[in-house]
Each structure stands twice: as structure tokens, then as C-alpha cells.
Motif scaffolding. Sequence first.
Motif, PDB file in Angstrom:
ATOM      1  N   ILE A  97       0.946  -1.191  -0.129  1.00 47.08           N
ATOM      2  CA  ILE A  97      -0.046  -0.065   0.081  1.00 47.08           C
ATOM      3  C   ILE A  97       0.774   1.006  -0.130  1.00 47.08           C
ATOM      4  CG2 ILE A  97      -1.683   1.535   1.439  1.00 47.08           C
ATOM      5  CD1 ILE A  97      -2.631  -1.299   2.461  1.00 47.08           C
ATOM      6  N   ARG A  98       0.535   2.135  -0.849  1.00 43.70           N
ATOM      7  CA  ARG A  98       1.242   3.660  -1.048  1.00 43.70           C
ATOM      8  C   ARG A  98       0.333   4.412  -0.077  1.00 43.70           C
ATOM      9  NH1 ARG A  98       6.058   4.337  -2.235  1.00 43.70           N
ATOM     10  NH2 ARG A  98       6.031   3.235  -4.182  1.00 43.70           N
ATOM     11  N   GLU A 104       7.264  -1.046  10.276  1.00 49.31           N
ATOM     12  CA  GLU A 104       6.449  -1.381   9.110  1.00 49.31           C
ATOM     13  C   GLU A 104       6.517  -0.553   8.021  1.00 49.31           C
ATOM     14  OE1 GLU A 104       4.621  -3.123  12.813  1.00 49.31           O
ATOM     15  OE2 GLU A 104       5.457  -1.074  12.333  1.00 49.31           O
ATOM     16  N   LEU A 105       6.967   0.467   8.046  1.00 54.13           N
ATOM     17  CA  LEU A 105       7.251   1.277   6.786  1.00 54.13           C
ATOM     18  C   LEU A 105       8.345   0.696   5.958  1.00 54.13           C
ATOM     19  CD1 LEU A 105       7.236   4.850   8.489  1.00 54.13           C
ATOM     20  CD2 LEU A 105       5.685   3.869   6.797  1.00 54.13           C
ATOM     21  N   ARG A 106       8.133   0.275   4.912  1.00 53.64           N
ATOM     22  CA  ARG A 106       8.987  -0.227   3.667  1.00 53.64           C
ATOM     23  C   ARG A 106       9.712   0.772   2.990  1.00 53.64           C
ATOM     24  NH1 ARG A 106       9.148  -3.382   6.866  1.00 53.64           N
ATOM     25  NH2 ARG A 106       7.750  -5.315   7.100  1.00 53.64           N
ATOM     26  N   PHE A 107       8.831   1.972   2.596  1.00 50.43           N
ATOM     27  CA  PHE A 107       9.703   2.910   1.865  1.00 50.43           C
ATOM     28  C   PHE A 107       9.155   4.139   2.768  1.00 50.43           C
ATOM     29  CE2 PHE A 107       9.243   6.288  -1.065  1.00 50.43           C
ATOM     30  CZ  PHE A 107      10.227   6.327  -1.868  1.00 50.43           C
ATOM     31  N   ALA A 161       5.312  16.920   1.413  1.00 54.55           N
ATOM     32  CA  ALA A 161       4.802  15.721   1.124  1.00 54.55           C
ATOM     33  C   ALA A 161       5.484  14.768   1.473  1.00 54.55           C
ATOM     34  CB  ALA A 161       5.116  15.591  -0.484  1.00 54.55           C
ATOM     35  N   ILE A 162       4.433  13.631   2.098  1.00 53.09           N
ATOM     36  CA  ILE A 162       4.936  12.452   2.499  1.00 53.09           C
ATOM     37  C   ILE A 162       4.715  11.377   1.442  1.00 53.09           C
ATOM     38  CG2 ILE A 162       4.796  10.544   4.011  1.00 53.09           C
ATOM     39  CD1 ILE A 162       4.236  12.654   6.130  1.00 53.09           C
ATOM     40  N   ASN A 163       5.681  10.580   1.079  1.00 53.11           N
ATOM     41  CA  ASN A 163       5.498   9.151   0.081  1.00 53.11           C
ATOM     42  C   ASN A 163       5.985   8.042   0.980  1.00 53.11           C
ATOM     43  OD1 ASN A 163       5.190   7.702  -2.229  1.00 53.11           O
ATOM     44  ND2 ASN A 163       6.894   8.332  -3.104  1.00 53.11           N
ATOM     45  N   SER A 164       5.169   7.214   1.215  1.00 58.06           N
ATOM     46  CA  SER A 164       5.484   5.911   1.785  1.00 58.06           C
ATOM     47  C   SER A 164       4.682   4.496   1.488  1.00 58.06           C
ATOM     48  CB  SER A 164       5.281   6.368   3.310  1.00 58.06           C
ATOM     49  OG  SER A 164       3.945   6.352   3.742  1.00 58.06           O
ATOM     50  N   ALA A 165       5.197   3.470   1.823  1.00 61.57           N
ATOM     51  CA  ALA A 165       4.675   2.571   1.808  1.00 61.57           C
ATOM     52  C   ALA A 165       4.815   1.438   2.757  1.00 61.57           C
ATOM     53  CB  ALA A 165       5.238   1.774   0.070  1.00 61.57           C
ATOM     54  N   VAL A 166       3.848   0.720   2.908  1.00 65.66           N
ATOM     55  CA  VAL A 166       3.657  -0.379   3.981  1.00 65.66           C
ATOM     56  C   VAL A 166       3.075  -1.744   3.218  1.00 65.66           C
ATOM     57  CG1 VAL A 166       3.255   0.958   5.876  1.00 65.66           C
ATOM     58  CG2 VAL A 166       1.147   0.320   4.623  1.00 65.66           C
ATOM     59  N   ASP A 188      -3.037  -4.001   7.798  1.00 62.57           N
ATOM     60  CA  ASP A 188      -2.679  -4.388   9.162  1.00 62.57           C
ATOM     61  C   ASP A 188      -1.330  -3.279   9.493  1.00 62.57           C
ATOM     62  OD1 ASP A 188      -4.718  -5.632   9.940  1.00 62.57           O
ATOM     63  OD2 ASP A 188      -3.512  -7.572   9.543  1.00 62.57           O
ATOM     64  N   ALA A 189      -0.320  -3.190   8.564  1.00 66.75           N
ATOM     65  CA  ALA A 189       0.558  -2.450   8.784  1.00 66.75           C
ATOM     66  C   ALA A 189       0.527  -1.073   8.676  1.00 66.75           C
ATOM     67  CB  ALA A 189       1.812  -2.605   7.913  1.00 66.75           C
ATOM     68  N   LEU A 190      -0.535  -0.654   7.728  1.00 62.87           N
ATOM     69  CA  LEU A 190      -0.949   0.785   7.709  1.00 62.87           C
ATOM     70  C   LEU A 190      -1.559   1.471   8.812  1.00 62.87           C
ATOM     71  CD1 LEU A 190      -1.531   3.335   5.933  1.00 62.87           C
ATOM     72  CD2 LEU A 190      -3.524   2.428   5.201  1.00 62.87           C
TER      73      LEU A 190
END
Length: 97
Positions: free
Chosen positions: A2-3, A37-40, A57-62, A66-68
Motif C-alpha cells: 500500500i502506498r 512497518e514502513l517499507r519506504f 509531501a510524504i510518500n511512503s509504503a507499507v 494491518d501495517a498501515l
Amino acid sequence: MIRHLVLFKLNEGVRRDDPRVVEGVRAFERLGDVIDELRFWECAWNITDRPIAYDFAINSAVDDTDALRHYLEHPAHQEGVALWREFATWVMADYEI
């Protein structure tokens, strides 16, 4: 995966060098090292000056929902959000990648 994207607009009259803003940016910059949990994770100031542009801006991925949820509920994230509420508004989107 999920982005999670967030765009922040500073409130009228608030500048990037406002001490509250500086503290808020630091709080968000640390999240990538604090929340497992943050992958990016990246966050930064917008570099263009256009009427429709947001300021930060914030750009992240999980990995998954559940991680989100864990990221959103994490105390370090909540502390950063509380700081930003004082001087900005934002929009966000979560989507699968």
C-alpha cells in the motif's frame, strides 16, 4: 503493498522557518527510522511555486492494511500529526501497488 501519500498546505501566514514547522518536519523525518512497518519513507518540501501546489509531501509504503493501521496508530506518527494540526491542513490517499 500500500502506498500512503500525504500533501500538506501550510496555513495562511505560516512560513517554513516557523519553529513549529521546523519541529513538525523533524518529527516526520524520523518516522522512517522509528516505525518498522514502513517499507519506504520519504518526505520533503515542494520545490515549485504554483497556485495549486501543496507545500510538503510524504510518500511512503507499507505491506498491508494491518501495517498501515499500525503506522497510523504509532505514537511517533500521532505526535507528528498533533504538531502539524497546529499550522497546516492536508489531503491523503492510500492505494495498492
